[in-house]
Motif scaffolding. Structure first.
Motif, short mmCIF file in Angstrom:
data_model
loop_
_atom_site.label_atom_id
_atom_site.label_comp_id
_atom_site.label_asym_id
_atom_site.label_seq_id
_atom_site.Cartn_x
_atom_site.Cartn_y
_atom_site.Cartn_z
N GLU A 1 0.85 -1.20 0.00
CA GLU A 1 0.00 0.00 0.00
C GLU A 1 0.89 1.24 0.00
O GLU A 1 1.94 1.27 0.65
CB GLU A 1 -0.90 0.02 1.23
CG GLU A 1 -1.79 -1.22 1.38
CD GLU A 1 -3.00 -1.20 0.47
OE1 GLU A 1 -3.26 -0.16 -0.17
OE2 GLU A 1 -3.70 -2.24 0.39
N LEU A 2 0.43 2.27 -0.71
CA LEU A 2 1.21 3.49 -0.91
C LEU A 2 0.55 4.67 -0.18
O LEU A 2 -0.67 4.79 -0.17
CB LEU A 2 1.29 3.80 -2.40
CG LEU A 2 2.17 4.97 -2.85
CD1 LEU A 2 3.64 4.62 -2.70
CD2 LEU A 2 1.85 5.30 -4.32
N THR B 1 -4.65 -2.66 9.88
CA THR B 1 -4.38 -2.30 8.49
C THR B 1 -4.11 -3.56 7.68
O THR B 1 -4.02 -4.67 8.24
CB THR B 1 -3.16 -1.36 8.39
OG1 THR B 1 -1.98 -2.07 8.78
CG2 THR B 1 -3.33 -0.13 9.28
N ARG B 2 -3.96 -3.38 6.37
CA ARG B 2 -3.65 -4.54 5.52
C ARG B 2 -2.79 -4.12 4.35
O ARG B 2 -2.70 -2.95 3.99
CB ARG B 2 -4.94 -5.19 5.03
CG ARG B 2 -5.69 -4.35 3.99
CD ARG B 2 -5.48 -4.89 2.56
NE ARG B 2 -5.98 -3.93 1.58
CZ ARG B 2 -7.25 -3.83 1.23
NH1 ARG B 2 -8.17 -4.59 1.77
NH2 ARG B 2 -7.60 -2.94 0.32
N GLY C 1 -16.95 7.49 -1.12
CA GLY C 1 -16.97 7.28 0.32
C GLY C 1 -15.60 7.55 0.92
O GLY C 1 -14.77 8.26 0.35
N TYR C 2 -15.36 6.97 2.11
CA TYR C 2 -14.10 7.18 2.83
C TYR C 2 -13.06 6.14 2.42
O TYR C 2 -13.38 4.97 2.26
CB TYR C 2 -14.33 7.10 4.34
CG TYR C 2 -15.16 8.23 4.90
CD1 TYR C 2 -14.61 9.51 5.08
CD2 TYR C 2 -16.49 8.04 5.24
CE1 TYR C 2 -15.37 10.55 5.58
CE2 TYR C 2 -17.26 9.08 5.75
CZ TYR C 2 -16.70 10.33 5.91
OH TYR C 2 -17.45 11.36 6.41
N HIS C 3 -11.84 6.59 2.30
CA HIS C 3 -10.72 5.70 1.95
C HIS C 3 -9.46 6.27 2.61
O HIS C 3 -9.07 7.41 2.34
CB HIS C 3 -10.56 5.65 0.43
CG HIS C 3 -9.49 4.72 -0.05
ND1 HIS C 3 -9.10 4.66 -1.37
CD2 HIS C 3 -8.72 3.81 0.59
CE1 HIS C 3 -8.13 3.77 -1.52
NE2 HIS C 3 -7.87 3.25 -0.34
N PHE C 4 -8.84 5.48 3.52
CA PHE C 4 -7.68 5.97 4.27
C PHE C 4 -6.53 4.97 4.26
O PHE C 4 -6.75 3.75 4.32
CB PHE C 4 -8.06 6.23 5.73
CG PHE C 4 -8.91 7.44 5.95
CD1 PHE C 4 -8.33 8.71 5.99
CD2 PHE C 4 -10.28 7.32 6.13
CE1 PHE C 4 -9.11 9.84 6.19
CE2 PHE C 4 -11.07 8.44 6.33
CZ PHE C 4 -10.49 9.70 6.37
N HIS C 5 -5.32 5.49 4.25
CA HIS C 5 -4.11 4.73 4.52
C HIS C 5 -3.45 5.32 5.77
O HIS C 5 -3.64 6.50 6.09
CB HIS C 5 -3.15 4.76 3.33
CG HIS C 5 -3.62 3.96 2.16
ND1 HIS C 5 -2.83 3.75 1.05
CD2 HIS C 5 -4.79 3.30 1.92
CE1 HIS C 5 -3.49 3.01 0.17
NE2 HIS C 5 -4.69 2.74 0.68
N GLY D 1 -0.27 0.92 6.05
CA GLY D 1 -1.23 0.05 5.38
C GLY D 1 -2.58 0.70 5.18
O GLY D 1 -2.86 1.81 5.65
N HIS D 2 -3.44 -0.02 4.48
CA HIS D 2 -4.82 0.42 4.23
C HIS D 2 -5.65 0.18 5.48
O HIS D 2 -5.60 -0.90 6.08
CB HIS D 2 -5.38 -0.40 3.06
CG HIS D 2 -6.85 -0.22 2.83
ND1 HIS D 2 -7.36 0.70 1.95
CD2 HIS D 2 -7.93 -0.86 3.36
CE1 HIS D 2 -8.67 0.62 1.96
NE2 HIS D 2 -9.05 -0.32 2.80
#
Length: 267
Positions: free
Chosen positions: A73-74, A152-153, A201-205, A215-216
């Motif tokens: 994940e970046l 996280t993943r 929607g929501y998307h966080f790292h 991670g995600h």
């Protein structure tokens, strides 16, 4: 009829010209969301890198995405790029590398919020819904502070083509759990009309303060956090100049797949 036929192209060109000028102007401001790649195509299996990290810096200092061949994940924070691999190892990214998909902006907080209570993931999103009231707004969100719990993943890299869609590889995810950790969440809240080209929607790292973990985001409990929000007014996108993208089937509805990938489990 001849007159109508001649006027339509003229009017069309006039409005296209206006639209192009407006897009060019808005893209040059700090309120633009820039996407390298198309979200549903990436989630559908387009993991080969094509866009240079170095070029991302021209469009933003804050954002998220994926490394080449889905190798983790970046995250971009304060102009610096980091990736978290499936081993949990988090390292800075070389600008010489490339990405298959990334979304960035120049972040400048316009709103600040400080919840006065502990919040789990659902409660945090509900709180943000209560203060980010424009359902069609484009929001860049930076959350920093202390977390009682974080999950996280990251995915391992793919090896052989044809690549499976992300939703078909959920059993390959590697999860990381943290108790009492300090760090930053980088992400967005995007409206429903942007679904497909983007993830609505929501998307966080996540990136820990010591830059050793990330991670995600799958789950969290926030203790003492500050929420900074930048409201964006435009978005631009660069499409992959690849044969895989040219031949990608966009007719399939991937909404449920996107939900599964975001939440780390089949919906």
């Amino acid at each position: 009829m001849k007159l109508t036929f001649k006027l339509i192209p003229a009017l069309f060109l006039f409005f296209v010209s206006l639209s192009g000028s407006a897009q060019q102007k808005s893209a040059s401001t700090n309120d633009n969301l820039y996407s390298a790649g198309y979200a549903s195509a990436f989630i559908g299996g387009l993991y080969d890198a094509w866009y240079p990290y170095q070029a991302l810096h021209r469009h933003g200092d804050f954002g998220l995405g994926a490394p080449a061949k889905l190798d983790g994940e970046l995250i971009m924070l304060n102009g610096k790029l980091y990736k978290t691999q499936y081993t949990g190892k988090t390292t800075p990214v070389s600008d010489a590398d490339q990405t298959p998909y990334a979304v960035v902006c120049f972040f400048k907080a316009k709103q600040f919020f400080k919840p006065d209570r502990q919040l789990n993931k659902a409660a945090l999103f509900k709180y943000m819904d209560s203060v980010l009231t424009n359902q069609n707004g484009i929001y860049a969100i930076h959350i920093s502070g202390n977390f009682k719990y974080l999950k996280t993943r990251a995915f391992p890299p793919v090896e052989q083509k044809p690549y499976l869609p992300l939703a078909a590889m959920l059993d390959r995810q590697h999860f990381f759990e943290f108790n009492t950790i300090k760090g930053d969440l980088v992400g967005y809240k995007l409206p429903a009309f942007m679904e497909g080209p983007h993830i609505s929607g929501y998307h966080f790292h996540f990136l820990s303060d010591d830059k050793q973990s990330g991670g995600h985001i799958i789950d969290l409990i926030a203790n003492n956090i500050t929420i900074e929000v930048d409201t964006l007014s435009s978005y631009t996108m660069e499409l992959p100049p690849t044969a895989d993208f040219n031949n990608f089937d966009f007719k399939k509805d991937r909404k449920e797949e996107i939900k599964s990938v975001e939440n780390g489990k089949k919906q």
